[in-house]
Design a protein around this motif. Structure first.
Motif, short mmCIF file in Angstrom:
data_model
loop_
_atom_site.label_atom_id
_atom_site.label_comp_id
_atom_site.label_asym_id
_atom_site.label_seq_id
_atom_site.Cartn_x
_atom_site.Cartn_y
_atom_site.Cartn_z
N LEU A 371 -6.89 -4.36 7.50
CA LEU A 371 -5.70 -3.95 6.77
C LEU A 371 -4.44 -4.34 7.54
O LEU A 371 -3.53 -4.96 7.00
CB LEU A 371 -5.74 -2.43 6.54
N PHE A 375 -1.88 -7.48 6.69
CA PHE A 375 -0.52 -7.01 6.37
C PHE A 375 0.51 -7.72 7.24
O PHE A 375 1.49 -8.28 6.73
CB PHE A 375 -0.45 -5.50 6.58
N MET A 401 -0.74 -2.49 -3.54
CA MET A 401 -1.84 -2.62 -2.58
C MET A 401 -2.97 -1.66 -2.92
O MET A 401 -4.15 -2.02 -2.90
CB MET A 401 -1.33 -2.39 -1.16
N THR A 482 -1.66 2.46 5.06
CA THR A 482 -0.76 1.58 4.32
C THR A 482 0.66 2.13 4.33
O THR A 482 1.64 1.39 4.51
CB THR A 482 -1.25 1.41 2.87
N THR A 717 -3.80 -7.87 0.26
CA THR A 717 -4.32 -6.67 0.89
C THR A 717 -5.79 -6.81 1.15
O THR A 717 -6.50 -7.53 0.45
CB THR A 717 -4.09 -5.43 -0.01
#
Length: 722
Positions: A371, A375, A401, A482, A717
């Protein structure tokens, strides 16, 4: 005369002795003997009396029914409560088709009028609780439940059987009751049925889903092979044309322009273009279901230059570790000697399996790492740049996402829930074995918790697919991480402070919870404390957040490069693997204090993530040598793509295999090894087809959907470690 009386009395005593022995050993014979004085009330009692007389007269069909029924077996003190008999043998009593053997060489008894039962037979299962303290206990859910199989007349109902069995147990005919001083109470009864599950609504729904998927796959494959692939080939042929051909085509176009043909063609084609565009989306959807293209994508071993190839090896071997653990974990319901399995877990090298809860932490670490890695890769240094904050854009980014991840994971997950519900409905009615897992009950009631990814907040006893707690935890960690990643692009120090605070608080919460319940990670406590220690998200988020930190460090701080002196590299290669080895093997013997256990439980999962973090960084920066070559082997790549489907279906395969066997299993190193190997191979095989039919098409559909709404520059993502 005296001699005749003596022989008659001797024969009577022998028959009486045999009958008394059978009544004390065979529950079926004991039940049927109760009908000797009262057999006129119902068809069931009359037919049971026929069975009783048939056994006394040594009629073959009655002896087969007796032989197919369960009775107390050896190993009771070592946990053997599985007196299940043989469902298949009971069903086969009425089968008049001869065995396919050489009847000229195989001796057979002479046929009689009593070779086959005079009525239909059925197989019943009785589940009874006992209170023995002499039996070796290990705190397992079914360890005090005797499972008894009975080959009975089909006319008998569960109520009649319950009354007879209750009378038999109350009279203490069963010798095991007297010998072990048992108090046995009936919990439930069922008569096995192979057909009624087929007419359930969920069975019809599962069949419809399967047929629709097969239909779409067939259409999609035909469309791909007959239309898409020829077009791609023609396009490739056009791309290899030389410049002269391009020049000539340009001149031809110019000639058409000069003659006014282009305008007329444009006007004539407007309607055609609109018509084609109207059906284009349908063709694109069909293309998503093509086995031809999906197999090519699934087996492709080429990856992008910025991808971390070692991830595939770590992910695959983490799945194999999970399969090894779950093969033994879910087999406990079918073992007749559970304490033997616990004895085997005491061996030093077996700690890899007996202290194996960290295999899931490997997945959590990989999810967090991927992740953060994807990102920050997509941001391309935007963290260091100060730009005006667009709150609405950041909120939209989060929802995009999360939506992408939800649509990526949920369709195949829902199909798995439906399949599990139907499979367990069938085996609940047809298998002579009982299991703790209850998808046919819990999924029908609590499926919505899985859809919302919150089922790990509920007790295991109410959980639909007990192994799905991981998906809920991973999704919750994804949302938290996130948000922190997006915040880090605005207020970096604030995001880092919150992240570190979460790690410290969660480690403290886990340690405190472990201490408050007096938890020591012995084998039995690991099973019964799943709700308190194992499933809750704040006890498991540590390695995920460590993965996020690792992704940031590798991408932003190191920028994919690490140049250390050799002594420092050697030191890191000694310390970090030793951390992981210490975590796995330090519990050997399990003789630790509650205080040490609390510290261990609080720190171990985050420390496990740190050890894996060094492994990934070393492999990504060419500091891992042969380790990186092994984990980056291109052959692991296709197999690693099967981890999500493999994780979803492998517990179902384990249950299907053992429930279909309808016989108890024996714990031994060789049987465990054989089971692990077989389940592992079957998992990869079925995961391949499961992915082609239910996962890959919906991944492509998700991409198709996002291509319509998602901006090209918006960050991609991750879909998680699985």
């Amino acid at each position: 005369m005296i001699w005749f009386v003596f022989v008659f009395l001797l024969a009577t005593v022998q028959v009486h002795g045999v009958n008394k022995y059978l009544r004390a050993q065979s529950v079926l014979y004991g039940l049927s003997s109760l009908t000797e004085k009262d057999n006129e009330n119902s068809t069931c009692l009359q037919e049971l009396f026929q069975l009783y007389e048939g056994v006394n007269n040594r009629h073959l069909w009655a002896l087969k029914a007796l032989d197919a029924s369960g009775q107390p077996e050896s190993g009771f003190l070592w946990g053997n409560n599985l007196w299940i008999g043989s469902h298949f043998q009971c069903s086969d009593i009425s089968n008049k088709r001869p065995l396919e053997i050489n009847h000229l060489k195989v001796k057979q008894p002479e046929e009689t009028a009593y070779d086959y039962p005079p009525y239909e037979m059925a197989f019943a299962m009785a589940y009874m609780k006992h209170n023995s303290t002499q039996q070796q206990h290990a705190q397992m859910p079914l360890e005090s439940t005797i499972q008894l199989g009975l080959c009975i007349p089909k006319s008998c109902s569960t109520n009649e059987l319950h009354e007879l069995l209750n009378n038999y147990l109350n009279t203490h005919f069963l010798y095991a009751q007297e010998f072990y001083n048992l108090n046995i109470e009936i919990s439930s009864l069922k008569i096995l049925d192979d057909d009624s599950w087929m007419f359930l609504p969920k069975t019809m729904a599962a069949l419809c889903v399967f047929l629709v998927s097969v239909f779409l796959v067939i259409l999609g494959t035909i469309y791909d092979v007959k239309i898409t692939q020829p077009r791609l080939k023609a396009k490739m042929d056009c791309n290899v044309e030389n410049n002269n051909a391009k020049v000539s085509s340009i001149s031809i176009i110019n000639n058409f322009k000069s003659n006014g043909v282009e305008e007329s063609q444009d006007n004539d084609s407007k309607f055609k273009v609109k018509k084609v565009n109207k059906f284009k989306i349908v063709f694109d959807v069909l293309q998503c279901f093509s086995i031809y293209s999906n197999v090519k994508a699934l087996t492709k071993t080429k990856i992008t230059t910025d991808a971390i190839s070692s991830i595939h090896g770590v992910r695959l071997f983490s799945l194999i570790w999970v399969i090894c653990v779950h093969t033994i974990f879910y087999q406990i319901d079918f073992l007749k000697n559970v304490p033997t399995g616990f004895r085997l877990s005491e061996y030093f090298l077996v700690q890899v399996l007996s202290n194996s809860t960290y295999c899931v932490d490997s997945f959590l670490f990989l999810s967090g790492f991927l992740l953060a890695y994807t990102f920050y890769k997509s941001k391309q240094g935007i963290v260091k740049c100060k730009r005006p904050v667009n709150v609405l854009a950041k909120v939209s980014e989060f929802f995009m996402m999360f939506t992408h991840r939800y649509l990526r994971l949920t369709p195949v997950y829902l199909i798995t829930i439906l399949v599990a519900d139907v499979l367990f409905s069938y085996y609940r009615q047809s298998s002579s074995l009982n299991v703790v897992e209850k998808p046919d009950i819990e999924c029908s009631q609590h499926w919505w918790r899985n859809v919302l990814y919150i089922n790990n907040f509920y007790p295991r006893s109410e959980m639909c697919l007990s192994w799905s707690w991981y998906l809920s935890a991973d999704t919750q960690f994804f949302m938290v991480s996130t948000i922190l990643l997006i915040v880090s692009t605005i207020w970096f120090k604030t995001a880092v402070s919150i992240l570190l605070f979460l790690i410290v608080v969660c480690m403290g919460a886990t340690g405190y919870r472990s201490y408050s319940v007096g938890y020591i990670p012995t084998m039995d406590e690991q099973f019964i404390q799943l709700d308190a220690i194992y499933d809750l998200p704040w006890n498991r988020i540590g390695p995920y957040l460590v993965g996020v930190i690792t992704g940031y460090v590798l991408t932003i701080k190191l920028e994919g490069k690490l140049n250390l002196r050799k002594p420092y590299l050697i030191l890191l290669w000694i310390i970090c693997p030793l951390i992981n080895l210490w975590i796995v093997f330090t519990l050997y013997g399990r003789q630790i204090s509650v205080e040490f256990s609390a510290v261990y439980m609080g720190l171990s999962r985050s420390l496990w993530g740190i050890g894996l973090g060094w492994l990934i960084i070393a492999c990504s920066t060419n500091n891992a040598g042969i380790v990186n070559k092994f984990l980056s082997f291109r052959g692991w790549i296709p197999l690693s793509r099967l981890t999500y489907c493999g994780y979803l279906i492998h517990p179902l395969l384990i249950h299907v295999i053992y429930l279909s066997a309808e016989s108890s299993q024996s714990a031994s190193l060789s049987s465990f090894a054989l089971s692990i190997f077989g389940i592992g191979m079957l998992t990869l095989f079925f995961a391949f087809w499961y992915s082609l039919f239910f996962e890959s098409p919906y991944i492509l559909l998700t991409k198709l959907l996002f291509n319509q709404f998602k901006k090209p520059k918006e960050p991609k993502t991750t879909n998680g470690a699985l």
